[in-house]
Design a protein around this motif. Structure first.
Motif, PDB file in Angstrom:
ATOM      1  N   HIS A 131      -9.536  35.968  25.106  1.00  0.00           N
ATOM      2  CA  HIS A 131      -9.845  35.973  23.668  1.00  0.00           C
ATOM      3  C   HIS A 131      -9.136  37.092  22.906  1.00  0.00           C
ATOM      4  CE1 HIS A 131     -13.077  33.559  25.433  1.00  0.00           C
ATOM      5  NE2 HIS A 131     -13.026  32.912  24.292  1.00  0.00           N
ATOM      6  N   GLU A 132      -8.218  37.797  23.591  1.00  0.00           N
ATOM      7  CA  GLU A 132      -7.457  38.893  22.996  1.00  0.00           C
ATOM      8  C   GLU A 132      -8.348  39.921  22.311  1.00  0.00           C
ATOM      9  OE1 GLU A 132      -3.878  37.902  20.946  1.00  0.00           O
ATOM     10  OE2 GLU A 132      -3.566  36.129  22.184  1.00  0.00           O
ATOM     11  N   ARG A 133      -9.420  40.281  23.006  1.00  0.00           N
ATOM     12  CA  ARG A 133     -10.366  41.275  22.493  1.00  0.00           C
ATOM     13  C   ARG A 133     -10.163  42.598  23.234  1.00  0.00           C
ATOM     14  NH1 ARG A 133     -15.295  39.566  20.286  1.00  0.00           N
ATOM     15  NH2 ARG A 133     -15.471  41.795  19.929  1.00  0.00           N
ATOM     16  N   PRO A 134     -10.191  43.710  22.539  1.00  0.00           N
ATOM     17  CA  PRO A 134     -10.033  45.003  23.202  1.00  0.00           C
ATOM     18  C   PRO A 134     -11.279  45.393  23.989  1.00  0.00           C
ATOM     19  CG  PRO A 134     -10.401  45.316  20.860  1.00  0.00           C
ATOM     20  CD  PRO A 134     -10.287  43.833  21.086  1.00  0.00           C
ATOM     21  N   VAL A 135     -11.051  46.105  25.072  1.00  0.00           N
ATOM     22  CA  VAL A 135     -12.136  46.628  25.895  1.00  0.00           C
ATOM     23  C   VAL A 135     -11.941  48.124  26.092  1.00  0.00           C
ATOM     24  CG1 VAL A 135     -12.597  44.495  27.166  1.00  0.00           C
ATOM     25  CG2 VAL A 135     -10.867  46.086  28.025  1.00  0.00           C
ATOM     26  N   ARG A 136     -13.019  48.793  26.393  1.00  0.00           N
ATOM     27  CA  ARG A 136     -12.973  50.206  26.773  1.00  0.00           C
ATOM     28  C   ARG A 136     -13.272  50.244  28.256  1.00  0.00           C
ATOM     29  NH1 ARG A 136     -17.625  53.533  26.095  1.00  0.00           N
ATOM     30  NH2 ARG A 136     -17.175  55.466  27.148  1.00  0.00           N
ATOM     31  N   VAL A 137     -12.332  50.775  29.030  1.00  0.00           N
ATOM     32  CA  VAL A 137     -12.465  50.850  30.480  1.00  0.00           C
ATOM     33  C   VAL A 137     -12.687  52.307  30.858  1.00  0.00           C
ATOM     34  CG1 VAL A 137     -11.309  50.462  32.682  1.00  0.00           C
ATOM     35  CG2 VAL A 137     -10.930  48.870  30.788  1.00  0.00           C
ATOM     36  N   VAL A 138     -13.741  52.545  31.632  1.00  0.00           N
ATOM     37  CA  VAL A 138     -14.037  53.882  32.129  1.00  0.00           C
ATOM     38  C   VAL A 138     -13.796  53.871  33.634  1.00  0.00           C
ATOM     39  CG1 VAL A 138     -15.786  55.686  32.361  1.00  0.00           C
ATOM     40  CG2 VAL A 138     -15.758  54.227  30.322  1.00  0.00           C
ATOM     41  N   ALA A 139     -12.925  54.759  34.089  1.00  0.00           N
ATOM     42  CA  ALA A 139     -12.588  54.853  35.517  1.00  0.00           C
ATOM     43  C   ALA A 139     -13.617  55.700  36.247  1.00  0.00           C
ATOM     44  CB  ALA A 139     -11.202  55.451  35.688  1.00  0.00           C
ATOM     45  N   ASP A 140     -13.568  55.660  37.566  1.00  0.00           N
ATOM     46  CA  ASP A 140     -14.513  56.418  38.385  1.00  0.00           C
ATOM     47  C   ASP A 140     -14.365  57.931  38.250  1.00  0.00           C
ATOM     48  OD1 ASP A 140     -12.119  56.628  39.751  1.00  0.00           O
ATOM     49  OD2 ASP A 140     -12.865  55.755  41.611  1.00  0.00           O
ATOM     50  N   ASP A 141     -13.244  58.389  37.687  1.00  0.00           N
ATOM     51  CA  ASP A 141     -13.062  59.829  37.453  1.00  0.00           C
ATOM     52  C   ASP A 141     -13.433  60.241  36.029  1.00  0.00           C
ATOM     53  OD1 ASP A 141     -10.973  58.846  35.932  1.00  0.00           O
ATOM     54  OD2 ASP A 141      -9.405  59.952  36.989  1.00  0.00           O
ATOM     55  N   GLY A 142     -13.953  59.282  35.236  1.00  0.00           N
ATOM     56  CA  GLY A 142     -14.379  59.567  33.871  1.00  0.00           C
ATOM     57  C   GLY A 142     -13.315  59.344  32.814  1.00  0.00           C
ATOM     58  N   SER A 143     -12.071  59.093  33.217  1.00  0.00           N
ATOM     59  CA  SER A 143     -11.021  58.833  32.232  1.00  0.00           C
ATOM     60  C   SER A 143     -11.251  57.469  31.580  1.00  0.00           C
ATOM     61  CB  SER A 143      -9.638  58.900  32.882  1.00  0.00           C
ATOM     62  OG  SER A 143      -9.525  57.922  33.891  1.00  0.00           O
ATOM     63  N   GLU A 144     -10.759  57.319  30.353  1.00  0.00           N
ATOM     64  CA  GLU A 144     -10.982  56.096  29.585  1.00  0.00           C
ATOM     65  C   GLU A 144      -9.680  55.560  29.021  1.00  0.00           C
ATOM     66  OE1 GLU A 144     -13.859  56.625  26.491  1.00  0.00           O
ATOM     67  OE2 GLU A 144     -15.265  57.649  27.811  1.00  0.00           O
ATOM     68  N   VAL A 145      -9.601  54.232  28.925  1.00  0.00           N
ATOM     69  CA  VAL A 145      -8.479  53.552  28.289  1.00  0.00           C
ATOM     70  C   VAL A 145      -9.069  52.424  27.459  1.00  0.00           C
ATOM     71  CG1 VAL A 145      -6.380  52.201  28.616  1.00  0.00           C
ATOM     72  CG2 VAL A 145      -6.926  54.033  30.212  1.00  0.00           C
TER      73      VAL A 145
END
Length: 71
Positions: free
Chosen positions: A16-30
């Motif tokens: 659906h071409e929707r943005p997501v916020r991804v949080v990695a196991d080290d706390g970094s985000e994209v």
């Protein structure tokens, strides 16, 4: 989050071409739109096109993702 939930949300957001916020196991985000999701054992990664980026994509290992949410 369970692995299945992460994959399901990434797949839906990409379709659906929707943005997501991804949080990695080290706390970094994209934050970005999933452009490719590969759950095969030889790849096991997702590519995101970051919000406001120059068209470059970021690859993230699915094993390192702790949480995903719609942005």
């Amino acid at each position: 989050m369970r692995y299945e939930q992460v994959v399901e949300l990434l797949a839906w957001a990409g379709d659906h071409e929707r943005p997501v916020r991804v949080v990695a196991d080290d706390g970094s985000e994209v934050t970005g739109v999933p452009t490719s999701l590969d759950t095969h054992v030889t790849a096991h990664e997702v590519y995101l096109r970051p919000a406001g980026g120059d068209g470059a994509e970021v690859a993230l290992s699915l094993a390192r993702i702790a949480r995903v949410e719609l942005a």
